[in-house]
Scaffold this motif. Structure first.
Motif, short mmCIF file in Angstrom:
data_model
loop_
_atom_site.label_atom_id
_atom_site.label_comp_id
_atom_site.label_asym_id
_atom_site.label_seq_id
_atom_site.Cartn_x
_atom_site.Cartn_y
_atom_site.Cartn_z
N ALA A 1 0.83 -1.21 0.00
CA ALA A 1 0.00 0.00 0.00
C ALA A 1 0.86 1.25 0.00
O ALA A 1 0.61 2.22 -0.73
N TYR B 1 -3.89 8.08 -3.15
CA TYR B 1 -4.85 7.25 -2.41
C TYR B 1 -5.99 6.76 -3.29
O TYR B 1 -6.27 5.56 -3.35
N HIS B 2 -6.62 7.67 -3.98
CA HIS B 2 -7.77 7.29 -4.80
C HIS B 2 -7.37 6.55 -6.08
O HIS B 2 -8.21 5.95 -6.73
N LEU C 1 -8.09 -1.64 -3.93
CA LEU C 1 -7.71 -2.70 -2.98
C LEU C 1 -7.12 -3.89 -3.73
O LEU C 1 -6.20 -4.54 -3.26
N ILE D 1 -3.44 -3.48 -4.36
CA ILE D 1 -2.67 -3.75 -3.15
C ILE D 1 -2.55 -5.25 -2.91
O ILE D 1 -1.47 -5.79 -2.67
N LYS E 1 -8.34 -11.11 -0.06
CA LYS E 1 -9.09 -10.03 0.54
C LYS E 1 -9.41 -10.27 2.01
O LYS E 1 -9.44 -9.36 2.83
N TYR F 1 -8.99 -7.60 5.30
CA TYR F 1 -10.03 -7.14 6.22
C TYR F 1 -9.88 -7.75 7.61
O TYR F 1 -10.50 -7.28 8.56
N GLY G 1 -10.83 -1.23 6.61
CA GLY G 1 -10.74 -1.18 5.16
C GLY G 1 -9.68 -0.23 4.64
O GLY G 1 -8.67 0.03 5.28
N LYS G 2 -9.94 0.30 3.46
CA LYS G 2 -8.96 1.12 2.77
C LYS G 2 -8.51 2.32 3.62
O LYS G 2 -7.34 2.67 3.65
N GLU G 3 -9.48 2.92 4.27
CA GLU G 3 -9.15 4.11 5.05
C GLU G 3 -8.15 3.79 6.16
O GLU G 3 -7.20 4.55 6.39
N ILE H 1 -5.99 1.43 6.18
CA ILE H 1 -4.70 1.20 5.54
C ILE H 1 -4.02 2.55 5.25
O ILE H 1 -2.83 2.73 5.49
N GLY H 2 -4.83 3.49 4.72
CA GLY H 2 -4.28 4.81 4.42
C GLY H 2 -3.68 5.46 5.65
O GLY H 2 -2.55 5.98 5.61
#
Lengths: 201, 201
Positions: free
Chosen positions: B27, B36-37, B41, B44, B52, B56, B62-64, B66-67
């Motif tokens: 990531a 980011y956008h 997923l 990554i 997946k 999770y 989720g993605k957020e 990870i960010g």
DNA sequence: CATTCTGTAGACCAGTCGGTCTAGCTACGC
DNA sequence: GCGTAGCTAGACCGACTGGTCTACAGAATG
């Protein structure tokens, strides 16, 4: 005011601005707020109050073409501020333009600060966009350098200083957005102006 | 090397690093390259060679999430460089760390330059990410300020200078990516170090 | 009037998005 | 052995993506 060439404006829909302009304005606003990938065509269309057909009529290249157009527009805007400034010295010009930018940042609630940040990640996926961004930076740097040289600064030094100022503005805007405060940006502007002034050495 | 706590490593899949680490590394790489956008997923997951379910499991948010984790990791990395530096003066430290960053930029073909640029546009859509970015900048600035104060610089001035240096690094990295050249970044670093050195006034 | 050109309008498409869910494997506590 | 927790595995989902397509409104030209 004709829309384009010999074509009279459509009396029904084109109340204020023609569709192309509305789309571009909407895209500019959204891209600078959410980033290129963070904005969907539907978002742009909704804000611009336009259907998809119009978008692809005016921008056959789709989203990417809109992105390039937005980058160009931003560059033109900043270059325009430089050109319009009647300040005597380059330092004064930077201070003046910087203040104008700071006010824009404030006016938009620190949402549309960074200049090209929003588009930067695209080089890998879209060469055209990447090139547009690189060109925009080069133009800003070039314009600034020319002013400094006109002030009497040696070319080599002027180029470095111009590049430096552009970096500062970009970084300052980025951090202003992150911190939700223009204070860092104003600080950057002040320092940049100072550097162009006293450091003519 | 146990994966976590009392849990022994899975002999089948965890050859080098555990899944969580692999996901985070992937990531990090992708976010800094595409934003980011700009990263899905699936991208990554493919790079991390993970399903997946694992994502999770390790990042329920989720993605957020990870960010946020990626932003934290980047901040930790840079702060670590600062801390690890054995340079005598702050100016020397900045020059040293800046050079390390420049080499990273070169090593990655100018692809993963900007520090948080990639995450900046998210404040509106994701407060957590925005806060993480703001915190990261604040930490970097704080760390730098502390060094400058230790050098004997007045607190107020140190704060401004620290903020200034961070801006410069960010802007320099951004433009380095845009221009596909580290030269601007190296220039910024040099100027930043200079400013911390001679300007103790 | 008929044709043509500019531009609007939005249904529609395949592909991808982030996210959920269930199944199953492995290692440990008992 | 059995149960359970940690973790892997990936099918699957509805929502949405950028992009294409056809239909049509209106002014311009003949």
């Amino acid at each position: 005011m004709p829309t384009r060439k010999t074509f009279a404006s459509n009396p029904a829909q084109n109340d204020a601005a023609d569709t192309r302009t509305r789309i571009l304005a909407a895209a500019l606003k959204l891209f600078r707020k959410h980033g290129y990938h963070g904005v969907g065509l539907n978002d742009i269309l909704e804000l611009a109050q336009a259907p998809k057909g119009s978008l692809y009529h005016h921008f056959p290249g789709g989203k990417e073409e809109i992105g390039v157009a937005v980058v160009d527009q931003i560059a033109k805007g900043i270059l325009g501020l430089f050109a319009a400034s009647r300040a005597r010295s380059t330092a004064a010009m930077i201070a003046q333009v910087g203040e104008q930018m700071a006010q824009t940042i404030e006016r938009t609630n620190h949402e549309l600060c960074a200049l090209y940040t929003a588009f930067l990640a695209e080089r890998s996926s879209s060469p055209d966009l990447g090139n547009a961004v690189a060109k925009a930076y080069a133009e800003m740097t070039g314009s600034l350098k020319a002013r400094l040289v006109a002030d009497g600064m040696p070319a080599k030094l002027a180029k470095d200083r111009a590049s430096f100022v552009v970096m500062l503005l970009e970084g300052g805007a980025t951090i202003a957005q992150a911190q939700q405060s223009v204070a860092p940006f104003r600080l950057a502007v002040k320092q940049a102006a100072l550097l162009c002034d006293v450091a003519l050495k």
